[in-house]
Design a protein around this motif. Structure first.
Motif, short mmCIF file in Angstrom:
data_model
loop_
_atom_site.label_atom_id
_atom_site.label_comp_id
_atom_site.label_asym_id
_atom_site.label_seq_id
_atom_site.Cartn_x
_atom_site.Cartn_y
_atom_site.Cartn_z
N ARG A 183 37.71 41.72 35.33
CA ARG A 183 37.77 42.20 36.70
C ARG A 183 38.20 43.55 36.85
O ARG A 183 37.84 44.55 37.59
CB ARG A 183 38.41 41.11 37.69
CG ARG A 183 37.95 39.92 37.91
CD ARG A 183 38.68 38.96 38.51
NE ARG A 183 38.67 39.36 39.89
CZ ARG A 183 39.47 38.74 40.83
NH1 ARG A 183 40.40 37.80 40.45
NH2 ARG A 183 39.45 39.07 42.09
N LEU A 190 42.67 45.56 42.78
CA LEU A 190 41.28 45.83 42.38
C LEU A 190 40.60 46.85 43.24
O LEU A 190 39.89 47.89 42.95
CB LEU A 190 40.38 44.59 42.19
CG LEU A 190 40.70 43.47 41.12
CD1 LEU A 190 40.05 42.17 41.18
CD2 LEU A 190 40.75 44.19 39.64
N ALA A 237 36.30 46.90 38.12
CA ALA A 237 37.09 47.87 39.55
C ALA A 237 37.24 49.22 39.07
O ALA A 237 36.89 50.10 39.63
CB ALA A 237 38.34 47.30 39.92
#
Length: 174
Positions: free
Chosen positions: A166, A111, A170
């Motif tokens: 997620r 990430l 990112a």
């Protein structure tokens, strides 16, 4: 008697000779070597991470990994010079040397790498190319997670959905 060879400025097909072509596409000229490495390594890292087991994420199997490779290869048909250049660079790698960065699957590190790539794209890329690249990388992960979910129509597992969310954050896609 044979006629002497005359250097030609164009190929038989009428295209410019290779001597007049750029060594690298114009798209890649705006990136440093480190930035280009970041952009070309990220899709593979994302596919590996999406196919790797994690908390609440069972191992995906060969079919999921192949779906990820297919998604990366699909970038050849994107309407983005950047995505096509990245895919070409990925396929041009043929030295056989293992890249230790590509084999890391730590999600936190991945990430952070996605955020770094997003910053590079924000500074250097055309906005349309930046969006296409980030969406392409996300779509590769989504394909892997979709195949891991099983038959078509089933949503990804909750842990895979969290991973994709997620990743999208990112990549600044949310």
């Amino acid at each position: 008697m044979l006629a002497p060879e005359v250097p030609m400025s164009h190929s038989v097909a009428g295209e410019p000779s290779s001597a007049g072509r750029r060594a690298a596409p114009l798209t890649t000229a705006v990136y440093s070597a480190a930035e280009w490495e970041l952009l070309t390594a990220l899709p593979g890292r994302v596919v590996v991470a999406a196919a790797s087991p994690g908390p609440g994420r069972p191992r995906s199997g060969v079919a999921a990994g192949l779906a990820g490779l297919d998604a990366v290869a699909a970038g050849r048909a994107f309407d983005s010079d950047l995505v096509r250049a990245v895919v070409a660079a990925i396929y041009a790698r043929h030295d056989g040397a293992a890249d230790p960065v590509e084999h890391r699957t730590d999600v936190v590190d991945l990430l952070a790498t996605c955020r770094a790539a997003t910053r590079v794209l924000r500074r250097r890329a055309d906005p349309a190319d930046s969006a296409a690249y980030r969406q392409w990388v996300q779509s590769a992960a989504a394909r892997v997670c979709g195949v891991a979910a099983g038959p078509r129509g089933l949503p990804p597992a909750p842990a895979d959905r969290r991973f994709l969310d997620r990743l999208g954050g990112a990549l600044d896609l949310c």
